[in-house]
Motif scaffolding. Structure first.
Motif, PDB file in Angstrom:
ATOM      1  N   UNK A  68      12.247   4.895  -1.060  1.00 14.57           N
ATOM      2  CA  UNK A  68      12.592   5.805   0.030  1.00 14.57           C
ATOM      3  C   UNK A  68      11.525   5.808   1.120  1.00 14.57           C
ATOM      4  N   UNK A  69      10.260   5.754   0.738  1.00 13.30           N
ATOM      5  CA  UNK A  69       9.178   5.708   1.732  1.00 13.30           C
ATOM      6  C   UNK A  69       9.305   4.468   2.608  1.00 13.30           C
ATOM      7  N   UNK A  70       9.641   3.355   1.997  1.00 19.92           N
ATOM      8  CA  UNK A  70       9.832   2.112   2.736  1.00 19.92           C
ATOM      9  C   UNK A  70      11.017   2.223   3.685  1.00 19.92           C
ATOM     10  N   UNK A  71      12.150   2.684   3.156  1.00 20.92           N
ATOM     11  CA  UNK A  71      13.371   2.742   3.958  1.00 20.92           C
ATOM     12  C   UNK A  71      13.305   3.750   5.095  1.00 20.92           C
ATOM     13  N   UNK A  72      12.551   4.803   4.911  1.00 19.07           N
ATOM     14  CA  UNK A  72      12.413   5.819   5.957  1.00 19.07           C
ATOM     15  C   UNK A  72      11.277   5.493   6.924  1.00 19.07           C
ATOM     16  N   UNK A  73      10.562   4.410   6.676  1.00 18.96           N
ATOM     17  CA  UNK A  73       9.487   3.992   7.567  1.00 18.96           C
ATOM     18  C   UNK A  73       8.218   4.825   7.444  1.00 18.96           C
ATOM     19  N   UNK A  77       4.463   0.632   0.224  1.00 22.34           N
ATOM     20  CA  UNK A  77       3.668   0.603  -1.001  1.00 22.34           C
ATOM     21  C   UNK A  77       4.300  -0.379  -1.964  1.00 22.34           C
ATOM     22  N   UNK A  78       3.485  -0.988  -2.786  1.00 27.02           N
ATOM     23  CA  UNK A  78       4.005  -1.830  -3.843  1.00 27.02           C
ATOM     24  C   UNK A  78       4.329  -0.979  -5.061  1.00 27.02           C
ATOM     25  N   UNK A  79       4.886  -1.616  -6.044  1.00 29.82           N
ATOM     26  CA  UNK A  79       5.204  -0.940  -7.305  1.00 29.82           C
ATOM     27  C   UNK A  79       4.830  -1.865  -8.452  1.00 29.82           C
ATOM     28  N   UNK A  80       4.269  -1.279  -9.483  1.00 24.45           N
ATOM     29  CA  UNK A  80       3.931  -2.037 -10.683  1.00 24.45           C
ATOM     30  C   UNK A  80       3.976  -1.081 -11.868  1.00 24.45           C
ATOM     31  N   UNK A  89       1.458   1.197  -5.540  1.00 21.78           N
ATOM     32  CA  UNK A  89       0.329   0.306  -5.297  1.00 21.78           C
ATOM     33  C   UNK A  89      -0.014   0.303  -3.814  1.00 21.78           C
ATOM     34  N   UNK A  90      -1.177   0.833  -3.492  1.00 19.58           N
ATOM     35  CA  UNK A  90      -1.684   0.856  -2.124  1.00 19.58           C
ATOM     36  C   UNK A  90      -2.761  -0.210  -2.019  1.00 19.58           C
ATOM     37  N   UNK A  91      -2.532  -1.180  -1.142  1.00 20.69           N
ATOM     38  CA  UNK A  91      -3.519  -2.230  -0.923  1.00 20.69           C
ATOM     39  C   UNK A  91      -4.078  -2.070   0.477  1.00 20.69           C
ATOM     40  N   UNK A  92      -5.377  -1.892   0.551  1.00 16.27           N
ATOM     41  CA  UNK A  92      -6.051  -1.654   1.819  1.00 16.27           C
ATOM     42  C   UNK A  92      -6.561  -2.987   2.350  1.00 16.27           C
TER      43      UNK A  92
END
Length: 142
Positions: A68-73, A77-80, A89-92
């Motif tokens: 949902x975060x991705x689709x709503x802009x 974040x990644x997922x694992x 998964x937050x990659x800086x």
């Protein structure tokens, strides 16, 4: 990039990213809204939103939250999976971002997650159905 910046500047950028990752991971560790699922590795932080309601599956919720975060802009974040727990998964990778911008990101994710959690509890809608509906509404699967 190494040729353009030089070894010292490139090394300083990497050191900054690693230090920034540790600071953000510590903020997540000290938060009541999040759970840090593993020590940060390089510039990656594995965490999840703490739902705080036994009627909501924390793994399903975080899986749907990422989508949902991705689709709503809101965030990418990644997922694992870590120790059989779904992790965000937050990659800086951007050394130009400031700590305040990560604070704002974590706050946006929290507000979004709280709203989503409240909607799930209010309607009794399963997390999977909500994520699928969001996906269809956004045209991703349509």
């Amino acid at each position: 990039m190494l040729r353009a910046l030089g070894c010292e500047a490139m090394g300083a950028m990497v050191d900054h990213l690693l230090a920034q990752t540790r600071v953000i991971a510590e903020k997540i560790r000290n938060s009541t809204q999040y759970e840090l699922l593993a020590p940060p590795r390089l510039s990656t932080i594995l965490f999840r939103y703490v739902v705080g309601d036994s009627r909501v599956s924390i793994d399903e919720f975080n899986r749907g939250l990422r989508s949902a975060l991705l689709q709503k802009g809101v965030a990418v974040l990644g997922e694992t999976v870590v120790n059989e727990q779904v992790a965000l998964k937050l990659t800086i990778l951007n050394p130009c971002l400031r700590e305040a911008e990560f604070d704002e990101l974590l706050q946006l994710i929290s507000h979004f997650a709280e709203s989503r959690r409240d909607e799930i509890i209010r309607t009794g809608t399963s997390r999977t159905k909500m994520a699928s509906a969001d996906c269809l509404a956004g045209g991703v699967l349509a």
